[in-house]
Enzyme design. Structure first.
Site, PDB file in Angstrom:
ATOM      1  N   LYS A  22       0.858  -1.206   0.000  1.00 55.30           N
ATOM      2  CA  LYS A  22       0.000   0.000   0.000  1.00 55.30           C
ATOM      3  C   LYS A  22       0.885   1.244   0.000  1.00 55.30           C
ATOM      4  CE  LYS A  22      -1.707   1.690   4.005  1.00 55.30           C
ATOM      5  NZ  LYS A  22      -1.433   3.125   4.217  1.00 55.30           N
ATOM      6  N   ASN A  23       1.902   1.257   0.843  1.00 50.63           N
ATOM      7  CA  ASN A  23       2.691   2.476   1.028  1.00 50.63           C
ATOM      8  C   ASN A  23       3.709   2.706  -0.077  1.00 50.63           C
ATOM      9  OD1 ASN A  23       1.133   2.950   3.211  1.00 50.63           O
ATOM     10  ND2 ASN A  23       2.698   2.494   4.743  1.00 50.63           N
ATOM     11  N   CYS A 116      -5.043  12.546  12.543  1.00 51.47           N
ATOM     12  CA  CYS A 116      -5.786  11.291  12.503  1.00 51.47           C
ATOM     13  C   CYS A 116      -5.548  10.613  13.850  1.00 51.47           C
ATOM     14  CB  CYS A 116      -5.330  10.421  11.337  1.00 51.47           C
ATOM     15  SG  CYS A 116      -3.606  10.051  11.381  1.00 51.47           S
ATOM     16  N   ARG A 121      -0.313  15.180  12.321  1.00 50.41           N
ATOM     17  CA  ARG A 121       0.324  14.856  11.040  1.00 50.41           C
ATOM     18  C   ARG A 121       0.784  16.167  10.390  1.00 50.41           C
ATOM     19  NH1 ARG A 121      -1.131   9.482   9.891  1.00 50.41           N
ATOM     20  NH2 ARG A 121       0.590   9.478   8.419  1.00 50.41           N
ATOM     21  N   ASP A 308       4.501   1.020  11.996  1.00 48.62           N
ATOM     22  CA  ASP A 308       3.305   0.347  11.468  1.00 48.62           C
ATOM     23  C   ASP A 308       3.195  -1.094  11.950  1.00 48.62           C
ATOM     24  OD1 ASP A 308       3.319   2.000   8.210  1.00 48.62           O
ATOM     25  OD2 ASP A 308       2.776   2.675  10.221  1.00 48.62           O
ATOM     26  N   ARG A 400      -8.881  -0.425   4.440  1.00 46.73           N
ATOM     27  CA  ARG A 400      -8.081   0.618   3.803  1.00 46.73           C
ATOM     28  C   ARG A 400      -6.725   0.057   3.387  1.00 46.73           C
ATOM     29  NH1 ARG A 400      -6.798   5.606   6.983  1.00 46.73           N
ATOM     30  NH2 ARG A 400      -5.434   5.618   5.184  1.00 46.73           N
TER      31      ARG A 400
END
Ligand code: EPZ
Length: 421
Positions: A22-23, A116, A121, A308, A400
């Protein structure tokens, strides 16, 4: 909204395939904005975040389709340059279009992402880096408004209060590829996803050296062309499955994985008594001993222990035989999962940016609520080892960033189903 119902206690056995990162795919999709030519990105995971990025492209009049594991992007000289709040608020990573839009359109308006649940952020490093390349940037009405006549190469130090910044690095790197002259980015993020983006940019004709290290050198070019690129495997999904194997005392073979992207995690898991054997792009994970030793972990920029993976590691520490200390140096507030784990019988308390985890013999299923992507994954893991039934609400957080996670886990024995809340 969906919830996930999990009955814990089954050791997981079998083979799990890892999807694309994803990243990596999000900044790589954004980099396609740097050219008018067609780009084909393959090994793309089927995620809500990828769909969100496609919606942002459509709002920019750029044709982008997700077709069975590939994203095809045809920018066709779009002149639009605004990434709307309505879309950006659902995915903070949308900020990764700022650098490419500015470089291609000479102007960009991207909504401030806002905070978030994992904490503040800020975007100061994004702004510092693009200003160094000559951009005029101001923040007004909740938008970052940037414009430039001509981007010029520069030396820029991108280290912040918490070290390097992944998406500030990708924004400056993308912009630098079309700047006049040479750019040196110091204290750049070294994450594999940044290196993968650089590999894609080089295929487009960019001149980049040092990607994957703290110092990246870019020689600007006049224009970039289209390219085809397969995205690297998702190291965080890989790490999540590795912990699932250890937590349930199972035996998993994780395929399409890059062991070399996970050295910090492997080091900690081996310290706890987890056996990890890598062969090519496969990693086999099973406990070497009945009980797991406690572990001390501090999250750091790559190649340090990834933030993460912090929540997922906490699930494992919660059932280890002793006291673990988990310190979060990247997002100090990233502990929304702690109270939910304690509802399942974990014994964790917070002391500033550290969580003190007293291992317990067993956890029990309970109704819990997901709060952010990685906390959701950690709750799934905890539920897999807890006795009885766990209902996890707001599971859209999980969708997500994990491609068909319950399908993959059911295939190796997990008792999971999705229900309407
Ligand atoms: C990327 O976010 C990842 N997202 C995050 O993954 C990941 O947690 C994070 O990097 C750290 O590894 C994507 O790649 C899409 P940062 P990013 O800028 O780039 C501070 C997930 O779960 N900072 O590297 O937004 C910031 O507050 C997500 O997949 C500044 O101070 O994170 C943080 O403390 C969550 N100023 C630290 O740097 C800035 O201008 C690292 O953040 C920017 C960031």
């Amino acid at each position: 909204m969906d919830k996930m119902v999990i009955c814990g206690g089954t050791p997981l056995h079998g083979t799990i395939e890892v999807s694309g990162s994803k990243n990596a795919v999000l900044p790589i999709m954004a980099a396609a904005l740097l050219t008018d030519e067609r780009c084909v990105i393959t090994n793309v995971p089927d995620l809500r975040d990828v769909q969100t990025m496609i919606r942002i492209f459509r709002a920019l009049d750029i044709k982008a389709v997700f077709d069975g594991g590939a994203v095809i992007i045809e920018p066709k000289s779009s002149k639009k340059f605004i990434a709307e709040y309505s879309l950006v608020k659902t995915m903070r990573a949308s900020i990764c279009v700022l650098g490419p839009l500015l470089a291609k359109q000479k102007k960009a308006q991207v909504s401030m992402p806002g905070g978030c649940v994992i904490g503040q952020r800020p975007v100061d490093l994004h702004i510092k880096g693009l200003r160094a390349l000559g951009a005029e940037i101001e923040i007004k009405h909740g938008y970052i408004s940037a414009q430039v006549k001509k981007l010029r190469g520069a030396n820029v130090f991108l280290g912040g209060a918490y070290g390097s910044s992944v998406l500030a690095t990708t924004n400056v790197l993308c912009a630098a590829t079309l700047a006049e002259g040479r750019t040196l980015i110091e204290n750049a993020a070294c994450e594999p996803e940044v290196a993968d983006l650089a590999d894609f940019l080089i295929k487009m004709g960019a001149k980049i050296r040092g990607h994957g290290t703290p110092t990246i050198e870019v020689e600007g070019v006049r224009q970039l062309g289209g390219a085809t690129h397969a995205v690297i495997p998702d190291r965080i999904e890989t790490g999540t499955h590795m912990i699932a194997a250890a937590l349930t005392d199972g035996d998993l073979l994780i395929r399409n994985a890059r062991r070399d992207h996970l050295s910090a995690l492997v080091d900690k898991l081996e310290q706890m008594g987890v056996g990890i054997t890598a062969r090519g792009e496969n990693i086999r994970v099973k406990r070497r001993q009945r009980t797991l030793k406690p572990v001390d972990v501090t999250t750091l920029p790559y190649p340090g222990f990834p933030t993460d993976m912090q929540a997922q590691m906490m699930s494992l520490a919660a059932v280890s035989d002793g006291i673990s200390v988990i310190t979060e140096k990247i997002f100090p507030d990233r502990f929304m999962h702690v109270s939910e784990m304690n509802r399942m019988g974990a014994d964790i308390f917070l002391e500033g940016a550290s969580a003190i985890v007293r291992g317990v013999k067993k956890l029990s299923g309970a109704p819990v609520m997901a709060s952010d992507l990685r906390a959701s994954a950690a709750l799934v893991l905890t539920a897999l080892v807890a006795e009885g039934r766990t209902d996890i609400s707001r599971i859209y957080h999980l969708d997500r960033g994990y491609d068909r996670i319950e399908t993959k886990l059911i295939k190796v024995g997990a008792k999971i189903r999705r229900e309407k809340e």
